[in-house]
Design an enzyme around this catalytic site. Structure first.
Site, short mmCIF file in Angstrom:
data_model
loop_
_atom_site.label_atom_id
_atom_site.label_comp_id
_atom_site.label_asym_id
_atom_site.label_seq_id
_atom_site.Cartn_x
_atom_site.Cartn_y
_atom_site.Cartn_z
N TYR A 1 0.86 -1.19 0.00
CA TYR A 1 0.00 0.00 0.00
C TYR A 1 0.89 1.23 0.00
O TYR A 1 1.88 1.29 0.72
CB TYR A 1 -0.87 0.01 1.27
CG TYR A 1 -1.62 1.31 1.46
CD1 TYR A 1 -2.94 1.44 1.03
CD2 TYR A 1 -1.01 2.42 2.04
CE1 TYR A 1 -3.62 2.63 1.17
CE2 TYR A 1 -1.69 3.62 2.19
CZ TYR A 1 -2.99 3.72 1.75
OH TYR A 1 -3.66 4.92 1.89
N GLU B 1 -3.93 7.50 -3.40
CA GLU B 1 -3.45 6.21 -2.91
C GLU B 1 -3.37 5.16 -4.00
O GLU B 1 -4.12 5.19 -4.96
CB GLU B 1 -4.26 5.83 -1.66
CG GLU B 1 -5.29 4.89 -1.71
CD GLU B 1 -6.14 4.66 -0.47
OE1 GLU B 1 -5.90 5.16 0.65
OE2 GLU B 1 -7.09 3.92 -0.64
#
Ligand code: GDP
Ligand code: MN
Length: 378
Positions: free
Chosen positions: A101, A189
């Protein structure tokens, strides 16, 4: 304002972040054509403005154009967390060796942009934060120095990215940071950022949230807004310049001023109720705006009573009362409505409302108590 996965990734690509070279389809036939053009296995991905599409069945692998067409057929029209899928992204499938991530957001407390990464990529980052916070790495970025190579090397090391990919990881993190600054994003993101079978990094999923207050200087991004995915009440509120946030309670609140709206919600809670929304009609609201605001409040089926708390300064109480009356002609509410109007033209305002047989109160606590009682006995 949220951007779709494809919008976010296409934007990332402008900052040299590697993404799969996919395209958007709105019909199964288009999905077939795109998959045929790509020529190998593809992923068919629902484009809706919520996370967890994979778990909800909105992300499927397809080996052939025929399969892509079938998957698109199944996904288009699907309901994911209350949103209808009208577009799918057809991406060449990546062979995934590892997922991490990578995100950038604003840390208000630190007054800095913060880089967030985790070796637990692919899954819901909120869940990782809640259950295993030690698996999340954060690094603040100095606004004058920008993102530094040693920072991304450190992060890469801590989330388990091998040294061979550190240079690439730096370029991606730097690209993401530049993208955030150039886009006035409050969040960008990549989840997952994957290590592919070829040993390179690839942004497989993307998400961006643009600061609504900056949209006037981001016309290109503002034009990408997808209102079909937005609750109707929110679109309506935005277009009428109302600040509206839906909440879970049962007392609809109409207030002028953000601070007063917060205080009103607190007082509702103090007397044992829960607010159904935050709504600031702003200063100097005209009757028409008030009518729209009331329609928005009443469109929420959870609302069992409506509380008006208006402090007349620039806003005139009689103007607000006229708006309420105008709205009552169009939407026939079957819930009790309690109004507390004080300030400029309060007398005229109260008289107008009394004619409409509305409950009026002198003080906020009195009004809040009445609203809570009304909602509880509904
Ligand atoms: P989300 O569920 O909405 O976050 O959607 P993602 O785009 O993150 O996809 C969910 C999951 O599907 C990813 O974490 C991957 O495990 C898988 N996935 C997505 N794209 C690919 C791909 O190209 N190849 C493979 N093998 N898996 C993929
Ligand atoms: Mn994802």
């Amino acid at each position: 304002m949220k951007l779709h996965e494809y919008q976010s990734k296409f934007r990332f690509a402008e900052f040299d972040i590697p993404i799969p070279q996919g395209k958007i389809a709105t019909t199964p036939e288009q999905a077939y054509a795109i998959a045929d053009e790509i020529g190998g296995p593809v992923v068919v991905k629902a484009q809706v403005l919520v996370g967890g599409r994979g778990k909800a069945g909105g992300v499927k692998l397809a080996k052939t154009p025929d399969e892509a067409m079938q998957q698109a057929q199944a996904i288009l029209g699907m309901d994911i967390k209350g949103l209808e899928v009208t577009k799918v992204l057809i991406d060449p499938a990546a062979e995934i060796v590892d997922e991490v991530y990578l995100g950038i957001t604003t840390d208000r407390a630190a007054r800095r942009t913060v880089l967030i990464a985790s070796g637990e990529g692919g899954v819901d980052i909120e869940e990782v934060a809640a259950t295993t916070p030690e698996k999340i790495v954060k690094m603040h970025i100095d606004p004058f120095l920008g993102i530094r190579r040693y920072q991304t090397h450190d992060i890469a090391n801590r989330v388990g990215i091998h040294r061979e990919n550190w240079k690439e990881f730096y370029q991606i993190a730097k690209g993401l940071y530049d993208c955030v600054l150039a886009s006035d994003a409050t969040l960008a993101e990549i989840n997952p950022l994957v290590l592919t079978g070829e040993g390179t990094l690839l942004a497989v999923d993307g998400k961006m949230v643009i600061d609504d207050n900056a949209l006037n200087r981001q016309p290109e991004l503002a034009a990408q807004r997808d209102t079909s995915d937005e609750p109707e009440a929110e679109t309506k509120a935005r277009e009428s310049h109302l600040s509206y946030i839906k909440l879970d309670g049962e007392i609809g609140c109409m207030v002028n001023g953000a601070g007063l709206a917060m205080a009103t919600m607190d007082v509702v809670k103090l007397y044992g109720g829960t607010p159904a929304n935050f709504l600031d009609i702003g200063g100097g609201a005209k009757a028409e705006t008030v009518a729209t605001a009331l329609e928005i409040i009443l469109s929420d089926p959870n609302v069992k009573a409506v509380l008006f708390n208006i402090f007349g300064g620039i806003t005139r109480c009689d103007e607000v009362a006229k708006g309420i009356l105008a709205a009552l002609e169009e939407v026939k509410p079957d819930v009790p409505m309690i109004a507390r109007l004080v300030g400029t033209n309060e007398k005229e305002g109260r008289e107008l409302l009394a004619e409409a047989k509305m409950i009026t109160a002198e003080t906020l606590s009195e009004a809040a108590k009445l609203a809570v009682q009304a909602a509880q006995s509904a």
